[in-house]
Design an enzyme around this catalytic site. Structure first.
Site, PDB file in Angstrom:
ATOM      1  CB  THR A  21     -41.506  23.307 -27.903  1.00 21.61           C
ATOM      2  OG1 THR A  21     -42.237  22.651 -26.930  1.00 21.61           O
ATOM      3  CG2 THR A  21     -40.420  21.989 -28.027  1.00 21.61           C
ATOM      4  CB  ALA A  25     -49.958  32.128 -26.689  1.00 25.79           C
ATOM      5  CB  CYS A  57     -47.907  11.499 -23.265  1.00 25.68           C
ATOM      6  SG  CYS A  57     -46.867  10.420 -23.991  1.00 25.68           S
TER       7      CYS A  57
HETATM    8  N1  PLP Z   1     -42.321  23.868 -20.790  1.00 23.38           N
HETATM    9  C1  PLP Z   1     -43.489  23.337 -19.828  1.00 23.38           C
HETATM   10  C2  PLP Z   1     -43.012  23.174 -18.492  1.00 23.38           C
HETATM   11  C3  PLP Z   1     -44.585  23.058 -20.399  1.00 23.38           C
HETATM   12  O1  PLP Z   1     -45.718  22.486 -19.478  1.00 23.38           O
HETATM   13  C4  PLP Z   1     -44.792  22.764 -21.839  1.00 23.38           C
HETATM   14  C5  PLP Z   1     -46.067  22.330 -22.592  1.00 23.38           C
HETATM   15  O2  PLP Z   1     -46.465  21.340 -21.994  1.00 23.38           O
HETATM   16  C6  PLP Z   1     -43.820  23.541 -22.728  1.00 23.38           C
HETATM   17  C7  PLP Z   1     -42.408  23.695 -22.044  1.00 23.38           C
HETATM   18  C8  PLP Z   1     -43.881  23.284 -24.222  1.00 23.38           C
HETATM   19  O3  PLP Z   1     -44.693  24.502 -24.346  1.00 23.38           O
HETATM   20  P1  PLP Z   1     -45.364  24.685 -25.881  1.00 23.38           P
HETATM   21  O4  PLP Z   1     -46.701  23.862 -25.934  1.00 23.38           O
HETATM   22  O5  PLP Z   1     -45.726  26.101 -26.074  1.00 23.38           O
HETATM   23  O6  PLP Z   1     -44.353  24.117 -26.916  1.00 23.38           O
END
Ligand code: PLP
Length: 390
Positions: A73, A202, A329
């Site tokens: 994210t 990760a 969610c």
């Molecule tokens: N992008 C996708 C396709 C995801 O499935 C997720 C997590 O659910 C994210 C981004 C976000 O990743 P993170 O949990 O490392 O912030």
């Protein structure tokens, strides 16, 4: 009696791989601040740089182009900014976002609303490249930045990043790809996939939570505005003392995946085949979302009309099987899927979506147990349906 749990929700988070857990433990004991110049600091630095090499190798990048963040994210928020710099094109950026992107992209970019355009997907979940081409033609005086994931977290649908990148690069633009669900489920090579920047996480690949990476294809791409400001860590792009343990675990997971990828993919393919044929054998009216598109081999998103997701999830959970109804969610509730919405799936079918996502822990016996529970659930709901209809 204790029940053995079966975990089929790897797209939400994957169980930690033993190599990664060991690396986390070692780094916690090791300690040290990678910015310190004494021996402890230099050892910590070496751990970070080793992880950087392993993460880079997973996607064919150069270690100097890997920037550690707290997760994908943050990496996506970091990348999707109007302050991006690459070359000397002075046009303002315009952001094109595929409709089925993760919230980290849809809500995480740093563009003003009037500089953003959502690009539709076709009913199979694949981006509509004609619509993208048309949208690009209408905005010749801006420089395109496309956010297009490699694979979708809910349906597993693989996007034609390379073909989309040809359109974007033809207009001197850049492509940012969310590779979170692709990493470890298919080969990802930053040199050939079409993307200029990719984000990985990760905890989706068997590493710990708390680490992710933004990876650029070449040094000439600059983010401009960092998100987290302060110290000069990560070449000034991400201030703050590095999360040594999580980064060490990330590197170990990346190394394990690179070693096992070919075998993992072929196991996942055959397990998915068994899963889908089993599901169809039990419920002929099942709908598999994205079935008409290329998909990563670990993800099956499906619905049985009349079997509402929330009820089904609880039944599976009580029977010891962890699955989901789409993306995890933050409220812990089953939410309406914007991905299925974008694919034109009707609300009554959307409400029945279940997602099974396999991974490194999945055995053939897990698939058979899932099918047993599903058959039972189907029998119960059919009976309930008949009673109601009578
Ligand atoms: N992008 C996708 C396709 C995801 O499935 C997720 C997590 O659910 C994210 C981004 C976000 O990743 P993170 O949990 O490392 O912030």
């Amino acid at each position: 009696m204790t029940m053995t749990r079966i975990y089929l929700d790897h797209n939400a988070t994957a169980p930690i791989r033993p190599e990664a857990a060991r690396a986390v433990g070692r780094a916690l004991v090791q300690g040290g601040n990678p910015s310190s110049i004494h021996t402890e600091g230099r050892k910590a630095r070496a751990t970070i740089e080793r992880a950087r090499e392993d993460v880079a190798a997973l996607v064919g990048a150069q270690p100097k182009n890997v920037f550690f963040t707290s997760g994908a994210t943050e990496a996506l928020n970091l990348a999707l900014t109007p302050s991006l710099q690459a070359g000397c094109d002075a046009r303002p950026w315009r952001l094109y976002v595929s409709a089925t992107e993760h919230a980290a992209v849809l809500m995480g970019h740093r563009f003003p609303e009037d500089a953003v355009e959502i690009v539709p997907v076709k009913p199979n979940g694949v981006i509509d490249l004609d619509a993208l081409a048309k949208a690009l033609e209408q905005h010749e005086y801006s420089r395109p930045l496309l956010a297009l994931q490699i694979a979708n977290n809910e349906t597993g649908v693989i996007q034609p990043v390379k073909a989309a990148a040809e359109l974007i690069h033809g207009r001197d633009g850049l492509v940012v790809s969310d590779a979170v669900q692709a990493a470890g489920r298919m080969p990802v090579d930053i040199e050939t996939c079409g993307a200029d920047l990719i984000a990985i996480s990760a905890h989706k690949i068997g590493g710990p939570s708390g680490a992710g990476a933004l990876i650029r294809r070449k040094e000439a791409i600059h983010i401009g505005e960092p998100l987290v400001r302060g110290g000069g860590q990560e070449k000034g792009l991400r201030a703050g003392t590095e999360n040594l343990a999580s980064i060490a675990g990330f590197g170990a997971a990346a190394e394990a995946i690179r070693r096992d990828l070919a075998a993992d993919v072929s196991r996942l393919e055959s397990q998915r085949e068994r899963l889908e044929s089993g599901i169809f054998g039990i419920a002929q009216d099942v709908v598999v979302f994205g079935a008409a598109a290329e998909r990563i081999p670990n993800t099956v998103a499906f619905a049985v009309p009349g079997v509402v997701a929330e009820t089904a999830l609880i039944s599976f959970d009580l029977a010891g099987v962890a699955i989901s109804s789409g993306s995890a969610c933050s409220s812990g509730k089953v939410k309406n899927s914007h991905v299925l919405d974008a694919m034109g799936v009707k609300p009554d079918i959307r409400a029945c979506m279940l997602r099974v996502s396999l991974g490194w822990t999945t055995s053939d016996a897990d698939i058979e147990r899932f099918l047993e529970v599903f058959a039972q659930l189907r029998a119960n709901t059919s009976v309930a349906g008949k009673v109601l209809a009578a």
